[in-house]
Design an enzyme around this catalytic site. Structure first.
Site, short mmCIF file in Angstrom:
data_model
loop_
_atom_site.label_atom_id
_atom_site.label_comp_id
_atom_site.label_asym_id
_atom_site.label_seq_id
_atom_site.Cartn_x
_atom_site.Cartn_y
_atom_site.Cartn_z
N GLY A 101 0.06 -4.56 5.05
CA GLY A 101 1.04 -5.61 5.33
C GLY A 101 0.40 -6.97 5.50
CG ASP A 133 2.87 -13.32 10.90
OD1 ASP A 133 2.17 -12.30 10.75
OD2 ASP A 133 2.77 -14.07 11.89
CG ASP A 260 -1.21 3.59 10.26
OD1 ASP A 260 -0.91 4.44 11.12
OD2 ASP A 260 -1.15 2.37 10.49
CG ASN A 261 -4.77 2.13 12.42
OD1 ASN A 261 -4.45 1.50 11.42
ND2 ASN A 261 -4.22 1.90 13.60
CG ASP A 270 -6.90 -0.78 10.32
OD1 ASP A 270 -7.63 -1.42 9.54
OD2 ASP A 270 -5.75 -0.42 10.03
P1 AMP Z 1 -1.87 -1.72 12.72
O1 AMP Z 1 -1.17 -1.26 13.95
O2 AMP Z 1 -2.53 -3.06 12.86
O3 AMP Z 1 -2.78 -0.70 12.16
O4 AMP Z 1 -0.72 -1.99 11.63
C1 AMP Z 1 0.25 -1.04 11.28
C2 AMP Z 1 0.99 -1.53 10.07
O5 AMP Z 1 1.62 -2.77 10.34
C3 AMP Z 1 0.16 -1.74 8.83
O6 AMP Z 1 0.95 -1.43 7.72
C4 AMP Z 1 -0.13 -3.22 8.88
O7 AMP Z 1 -0.44 -3.76 7.62
C5 AMP Z 1 1.17 -3.75 9.41
N1 AMP Z 1 0.98 -5.02 10.12
C6 AMP Z 1 0.43 -5.22 11.32
N2 AMP Z 1 0.45 -6.52 11.65
C7 AMP Z 1 1.05 -7.18 10.63
C8 AMP Z 1 1.37 -8.54 10.38
N3 AMP Z 1 1.11 -9.50 11.24
N4 AMP Z 1 1.98 -8.82 9.21
C9 AMP Z 1 2.27 -7.86 8.32
N5 AMP Z 1 2.00 -6.56 8.50
C10 AMP Z 1 1.39 -6.21 9.65
MG MG Z 2 -3.83 -0.42 10.67
#
Ligand code: AMP
Ligand code: MG
Length: 503
Positions: A101, A133, A260-261, A270
């Site tokens: 994302g 964002d 996913d991490n 991550d």
């Molecule tokens: P995370 O918890 O950081 O591993 O993110 C989980 C999911 O949310 C992944 O698909 C990330 O790419 C997405 N994600 C986290 N933060 C953002 C952001 N600020 N903008 C877009 N996607 C995000």
């Molecule tokens: Mg992640």
């Protein structure tokens, strides 16, 4: 003697040429799109080690062109930027399609260590951004950058980080912050969730293509196995076991072990609300958003295994019955974890051999640290210097560096008796053991207050402390007077520090 590995000379940015093996995968794997422009970008910090790893002269990181390239404002030659699709189980529940994302894979670069992928994190929205964002804030980017490099220096498998590029672009979180982009470097960013995605979509052809991609490029030796996909699952289980053993031994908490991490290559991946243990507390929850303590320190091995079961289920269409895929996890995860954790803890304790009873001794040691609320890192560092035997009369003085960490000094004395008996049983020699322990037990780990202190200065435009921390943490066992303050107990202002999923 081995001939030294001949390295190609380090070169200028202009000779950086990317290929892109991931871009060659079918459309179902990714969406091609360019990073969004980052206004007024500036260098926050760069890792000379990672620059050299990808063949760049570290001096190149000081050029304005470096900032242009790794802000996403200009693409390196051969780049085919894309966001990868994946799914995942977050906090135990299936979240459906997630994907990059806020990450753009630029491509891969040929190095003496194999091809390494370059990925920008925080370079704008993608089709997988959902309602977010696509940006990352300076705070979390500095944390990911420093911790990636700190973990690598500690010998923990991890993705690496080339640089952090900052920008005045405002980003709204709980408060308004500013944007940054981290360039991450790894052989691959494939996750457990990458496999889960295709199984959930009933797309067995892509699932097989993904397994083939990982085997062919990263685990070619598995091609010769009678069932390469089963061998791949076993390999991931084994490496994940070894990875989490490293985390437990060094006192690292990931904080968000969602599938996913979790890297398919067994790398720490991550960095979010991670933490290093201060005073030892096996129940510590480092992620403020983790209400139920799913990802508490002591549960990390169990969660890793749970995540592997999820992966095993995703491998079902490639291997067969769930009982069989789960059995592969059972056969490979726990034995790898136990062996690696035992070996690492023996190393931390200064034991050169493995003996019956070591597991109990390690367990009792952790129990004591918990009860006495002793700082996990300082304990092993102080222990490294103690003599293997000591006369009754000067025990209090010689043992003071360790005893001083305990409220109940007699509990420390009693433990030391057992430790010394164990050393004696293998004929341990101080002149060999002490330097080995000092080279194993870090004096510097990236504690939350250290990162926070550097972040506060960076917000004011002073990146000196980020760079100093990088320099300090890349040689974590090497005591240097200018970094003495990083071995002190956390300052009072750090008391209420919390980190959450917000990044
Ligand atoms: P995370 O918890 O950081 O591993 O993110 C989980 C999911 O949310 C992944 O698909 C990330 O790419 C997405 N994600 C986290 N933060 C953002 C952001 N600020 N903008 C877009 N996607 C995000
Ligand atoms: Mg992640």
């Amino acid at each position: 003697m081995n001939a030294p590995l001949s390295r190609p000379p380090l070169s200028a940015l202009e000779s950086l040429r990317l290929g892109s093996r991931y871009a060659r995968l079918p459309d179902a794997f990714h969406t091609r799109l360019a990073p969004a422009p980052l206004p007024s970008p500036h260098l926050v910090a760069a890792s000379a080690d990672v620059a050299a790893l990808i063949g760049l002269d570290p001096a190149e990181t000081m050029r304005p062109e470096f900032v242009e390239l790794f802000s996403g404002n200009r693409l390196p030659d051969g780049a085919e930027p894309l966001a990868a699709v994946y799914g995942g189980h977050q906090f135990g529940s299936w979240s459906g399609r997630l994907g990059d994302g806020r990450a753009h894979l630029l491509g891969d670069v040929d190095t003496p260590h194999g091809r390494l992928e370059l990925q920008l994190k925080g370079a704008g929205p993608t089709p997988y951004s959902r309602f977010s964002d696509g940006r990352a804030v300076l705070r979390s980017s500095i944390r990911e950058f420093l911790c990636s490099e700190a973990m690598a220096a500690l010998g923990v498998p991890t993705t690496r980080a080339l640089c952090v590029i900052g920008s005045p672009l405002p980003v709204q979180r709980e408060q308004t912050e500013t944007a940054a982009v981290v360039t991450r470097v790894a052989p691959s960013f494939v996750r457990f969730g990458s496999f889960e995605h295709f199984t959930a979509e009933d797309d067995v052809a892509s699932l097989r293509t993904l397994a083939d991609h990982v085997i062919d490029h990263f685990r070619p030796q598995l091609r010769d196995a009678s069932q390469p996909c089963a061998a791949l699952l076993a390999d991931i289980a084994q490496r994940t076991g070894e990875l989490v053993a490293h985390w437990q031994a060094i006192g690292f908490m990931h904080g968000v072990m969602n599938t996913d991490n979790m890297s398919a290559l067994g790398l720490t991946l991550d960095y979010g609300p991670f933490a290093f243990m201060d005073t030892f507390d096996a129940g510590r929850i480092c992620n403020h958003s983790d209400t139920w303590g799913r990802y508490a320190f002591r549960t990390q091995p169990r969660i890793a295994q749970w995540n592997l079961y999820v992966l095993a289920d995703a491998f079902g269409p490639l291997i067969g019955h769930p009982d069989r895929t789960r059995a592969l996890v059972d056969d490979h995860f726990q034995p790898a974890f136990d062996a690696r954790f035992g070996a690492l803890m023996r190393q931390r304790l200064g034991f050169a051999t493995a003996q019956r009873g070591d597991d109990d001794f390690i367990g009792a040691t952790l129990g004591l640290l918990q009860l006495q609320r002793v700082d996990y890192t300082l304990f092993f560092r102080a222990l490294s210097r103690l003599p293997g035997s000591v006369g009754r009369e000067d025990r209090a003085t010689r043992d003071a560096p360790l005893r001083d960490l305990f409220v109940d000094r007699e509990a420390c004395d009693a433990w030391l008796l057992g430790w010394r008996a164990r050393l004696a049983s293998e004929g341990s020699v101080d002149a060999l053991r002490q330097p080995a322990m000092l080279a194993t037990n870090p004096c510097y780990v990236l504690r939350n207050w250290m990162a926070e202190s550097a972040i506060r200065r960076a917000r004011d435009g002073d990146f000196g402390e980020v760079r100093a921390l990088l320099d300090c943490l890349r040689r974590p066992c090497d005591e240097r007077p200018q970094y003495a303050h990083y071995t002190a107990p956390p300052p009072d202002w750090a008391d209420g520090l919390t980190v959450s999923c917000s990044s």
